[in-house]
Scaffold this motif. Structure first.
Motif, PDB file in Angstrom:
ATOM      1  N   ILE A   1       9.640   2.785   6.140  1.00  0.00           N
ATOM      2  CA  ILE A   1       9.737   1.510   6.866  1.00  0.00           C
ATOM      3  C   ILE A   1       8.058   1.326   6.229  1.00  0.00           C
ATOM      4  O   ILE A   1       7.239   0.408   5.218  1.00  0.00           O
ATOM      5  CB  ILE A   1      10.114   0.592   7.526  1.00  0.00           C
ATOM      6  N   GLN A   2       7.210   1.572   7.193  1.00  0.00           N
ATOM      7  CA  GLN A   2       5.856   1.425   7.144  1.00  0.00           C
ATOM      8  C   GLN A   2       5.474   1.644   5.897  1.00  0.00           C
ATOM      9  O   GLN A   2       4.296   1.560   5.541  1.00  0.00           O
ATOM     10  CB  GLN A   2       5.102   2.652   8.728  1.00  0.00           C
ATOM     11  N   ASN A   3       5.669   2.777   5.095  1.00  0.00           N
ATOM     12  CA  ASN A   3       5.297   2.997   3.973  1.00  0.00           C
ATOM     13  C   ASN A   3       5.748   2.306   2.652  1.00  0.00           C
ATOM     14  O   ASN A   3       4.821   1.931   1.361  1.00  0.00           O
ATOM     15  CB  ASN A   3       5.712   4.359   3.482  1.00  0.00           C
ATOM     16  N   LYS A   4       6.792   1.676   2.617  1.00  0.00           N
ATOM     17  CA  LYS A   4       7.354   0.436   2.265  1.00  0.00           C
ATOM     18  C   LYS A   4       5.715  -0.666   2.595  1.00  0.00           C
ATOM     19  O   LYS A   4       6.296  -1.454   1.410  1.00  0.00           O
ATOM     20  CB  LYS A   4       8.490  -0.126   2.158  1.00  0.00           C
ATOM     21  N   LEU A   5       6.271  -1.501   3.539  1.00  0.00           N
ATOM     22  CA  LEU A   5       5.301  -2.405   4.000  1.00  0.00           C
ATOM     23  C   LEU A   5       4.190  -2.397   3.834  1.00  0.00           C
ATOM     24  O   LEU A   5       3.090  -3.691   3.107  1.00  0.00           O
ATOM     25  CB  LEU A   5       4.961  -2.703   5.415  1.00  0.00           C
ATOM     26  N   LEU A   6       3.663  -1.183   3.678  1.00  0.00           N
ATOM     27  CA  LEU A   6       2.392  -0.457   2.862  1.00  0.00           C
ATOM     28  C   LEU A   6       2.003  -1.095   1.044  1.00  0.00           C
ATOM     29  O   LEU A   6       0.971  -1.926   0.835  1.00  0.00           O
ATOM     30  CB  LEU A   6       1.274   0.742   3.341  1.00  0.00           C
ATOM     31  N   GLU A   7       3.046  -0.890   0.807  1.00  0.00           N
ATOM     32  CA  GLU A   7       3.197  -1.167  -0.180  1.00  0.00           C
ATOM     33  C   GLU A   7       2.848  -2.278  -0.855  1.00  0.00           C
ATOM     34  O   GLU A   7       2.263  -2.696  -1.840  1.00  0.00           O
ATOM     35  CB  GLU A   7       4.767  -0.026  -1.643  1.00  0.00           C
ATOM     36  N   GLU A   8       4.209  -3.191   0.224  1.00  0.00           N
ATOM     37  CA  GLU A   8       3.824  -4.212  -0.234  1.00  0.00           C
ATOM     38  C   GLU A   8       2.409  -5.219  -0.096  1.00  0.00           C
ATOM     39  O   GLU A   8       2.430  -5.866  -0.578  1.00  0.00           O
ATOM     40  CB  GLU A   8       5.321  -5.140   0.270  1.00  0.00           C
ATOM     41  N   ALA A   9       2.197  -4.868   0.931  1.00  0.00           N
ATOM     42  CA  ALA A   9       0.992  -5.235   1.433  1.00  0.00           C
ATOM     43  C   ALA A   9       0.091  -5.648  -0.084  1.00  0.00           C
ATOM     44  O   ALA A   9      -0.626  -6.432  -0.085  1.00  0.00           O
ATOM     45  CB  ALA A   9       0.256  -4.525   3.140  1.00  0.00           C
ATOM     46  N   LYS A  10      -0.007  -4.203  -0.579  1.00  0.00           N
ATOM     47  CA  LYS A  10      -1.036  -4.308  -1.279  1.00  0.00           C
ATOM     48  C   LYS A  10      -0.959  -4.997  -2.254  1.00  0.00           C
ATOM     49  O   LYS A  10      -1.680  -5.846  -3.190  1.00  0.00           O
ATOM     50  CB  LYS A  10      -1.556  -2.823  -1.708  1.00  0.00           C
TER      51      LYS A  10
END
Length: 188
Positions: A153-162
């Motif tokens: 989830i953290q990795n996907k949230l970082l992708e979305e944040a970018k």
């Protein structure tokens, strides 16, 4: 008249959104702080488990064979209108607000009505595992398998944040989050 400070803080479980949200409120005299976990609990009063099973589990424990992030997204969708209304009220009243929680997802809440949009993360695996076992959720049990889902989830949230140009802060580094938030507030 200046617009009120409205801050959205997202991040996977165990990234100190609640603890730091409280510190930010105290440091910058922000009047209100709402956690999405409590909004989710309130929403259950209106949406039964048979209507939305995703509301009734942790972000990292999907009720069926879907990705943890897809589970989180489906869990977060029914919260959006309530969170939008809280932000609208803060704007209309001229009061400051932090909305924090795992259900704050870039893209879902990507609009100009919030002043600052942030994702907290913890890059260091072991530090994150220790943090997720912390005092703000002392009765929550996290298995190693569940923790790996949290990391997904953290990795996907970082992708979305970018993708949506949200600020990100690695809380495993030696960062003074209060100072960093102050910089964002001044930048306005």
């Amino acid at each position: 008249m200046l617009d009120p400070i409205i801050i959205l803080i997202g991040g996977a479980a165990g990234t100190s959104k609640t603890s730091n949200g409280q510190r930010i409120c105290e440091s910058y005299n922000i009047a209100h702080r709402i956690g999405t976990g409590f909004i989710r609990e309130y929403t259950k009063h209106f949406i039964s488990k048979s209507d939305n099973k995703f509301l009734y589990n942790f972000s990292f424990t999907p009720p069926e064979n879907i990705s943890p992030f897809d589970n989180l997204f489906k869990q977060s969708q029914p919260l959006k209108s309530g969170i939008d209304l809280c932000i609208k009220r803060a704007r209309n009243e001229g009061t400051s607000l932090i909305v924090e929680g795992v259900n704050i997802i870039p893209g879902m809440y990507n609009y100009e009505s919030s002043s600052i949009q942030i994702i907290f993360y913890v890059n260091d695996f072991d530090q994150h595992y220790n943090m997720i076992q912390g005092k703000t959720h002392s009765k929550r049990i996290i298995s190693r398998d569940n923790f790996l889902k949290v990391r997904d989830i953290q990795n996907k949230l970082l992708e979305e944040a970018k993708k949506f140009n949200w600020e990100t802060f690695d809380l495993s580094s030696d960062i003074n989050i209060i100072t960093e938030i102050g910089k964002l507030i001044k930048k306005g």
